[in-house]
Motif scaffolding. Structure first.
Motif, mmCIF file in Angstrom:
data_model
loop_
_atom_site.group_PDB
_atom_site.id
_atom_site.type_symbol
_atom_site.label_atom_id
_atom_site.label_comp_id
_atom_site.label_asym_id
_atom_site.label_seq_id
_atom_site.Cartn_x
_atom_site.Cartn_y
_atom_site.Cartn_z
ATOM 1 N N GLN A 75 11.698 8.546 10.153
ATOM 2 C CA GLN A 75 12.512 7.430 9.651
ATOM 3 C C GLN A 75 13.364 6.816 10.755
ATOM 4 O O GLN A 75 13.587 5.613 10.777
ATOM 5 N N VAL A 76 13.868 7.645 11.658
ATOM 6 C CA VAL A 76 14.791 7.144 12.682
ATOM 7 C C VAL A 76 14.079 6.545 13.888
ATOM 8 O O VAL A 76 14.721 6.013 14.778
ATOM 9 N N GLU A 122 0.821 -1.214 0.000
ATOM 10 C CA GLU A 122 0.000 0.000 0.000
ATOM 11 C C GLU A 122 0.853 1.261 0.000
ATOM 12 O O GLU A 122 0.328 2.374 0.061
ATOM 13 N N ASP A 123 2.184 1.085 0.007
ATOM 14 C CA ASP A 123 3.126 2.195 -0.075
ATOM 15 C C ASP A 123 2.986 3.184 1.076
ATOM 16 O O ASP A 123 3.035 4.389 0.892
ATOM 17 N N ALA A 182 -0.205 7.741 12.689
ATOM 18 C CA ALA A 182 0.111 8.570 11.525
ATOM 19 C C ALA A 182 0.529 7.656 10.386
ATOM 20 O O ALA A 182 1.075 6.578 10.610
ATOM 21 N N GLU A 183 0.261 8.102 9.176
ATOM 22 C CA GLU A 183 0.666 7.363 7.980
ATOM 23 C C GLU A 183 1.503 8.278 7.101
ATOM 24 O O GLU A 183 1.216 9.464 6.981
ATOM 25 N N TYR A 184 2.539 7.702 6.488
ATOM 26 C CA TYR A 184 3.430 8.458 5.608
ATOM 27 C C TYR A 184 3.668 7.648 4.349
ATOM 28 O O TYR A 184 3.868 6.433 4.422
ATOM 29 N N PRO A 185 3.687 8.290 3.185
ATOM 30 C CA PRO A 185 4.052 7.556 1.961
ATOM 31 C C PRO A 185 5.515 7.127 2.053
ATOM 32 O O PRO A 185 6.363 7.875 2.536
ATOM 33 N N LEU A 186 5.804 5.921 1.617
ATOM 34 C CA LEU A 186 7.159 5.374 1.767
ATOM 35 C C LEU A 186 8.216 6.204 1.043
ATOM 36 O O LEU A 186 9.372 6.213 1.438
#
Length: 96
Positions: free
Chosen positions: A62-63, A19-20, A50-54
């Motif tokens: 990211q960390v 789903e990226d 929360a959702e973030y596009p890859l």
């Protein structure tokens, strides 16, 4: 012998490649165990997802590392709930 209350912090970070998206869930909860019955009652005091596009994940997200349920003191519980109310990003970055 009665009820035992603990406070926990958990953060889940999960990539859904098909789903990226990257999903981050942060949760603070009270866990009450009744030693007489063995029943466990989990109360989520605060949670944030929360959702973030890859292909566009902010560096501070990211960390992040996923955190298993981690027992925290009542003082840390209070500190974290106050931090969450004021700043969701700091809440996601909190490390118990």
């Amino acid at each position: 012998m009665g009820r035992q209350k603990t406070y926990e912090f958990v953060r889940i970070k999960d990539k859904m490649i098909e789903e990226d998206i990257l999903i981050v869930i942060a949760n603070i909860r009270e866990v009450i165990k009744d030693s007489n019955t063995g029943n466990v009652n989990v109360l989520s005091r605060h949670s944030h997802s929360a959702e973030y596009p890859l292909n566009n994940i902010p560096l501070d997200i990211q960390v992040l590392e996923a955190v298993e349920p981690t027992e925290i003191s009542p003082q840390e519980f209070d500190q974290l709930t106050k931090l969450y109310k004021n700043d969701i990003n700091s809440f996601l970055l909190y490390t118990p």
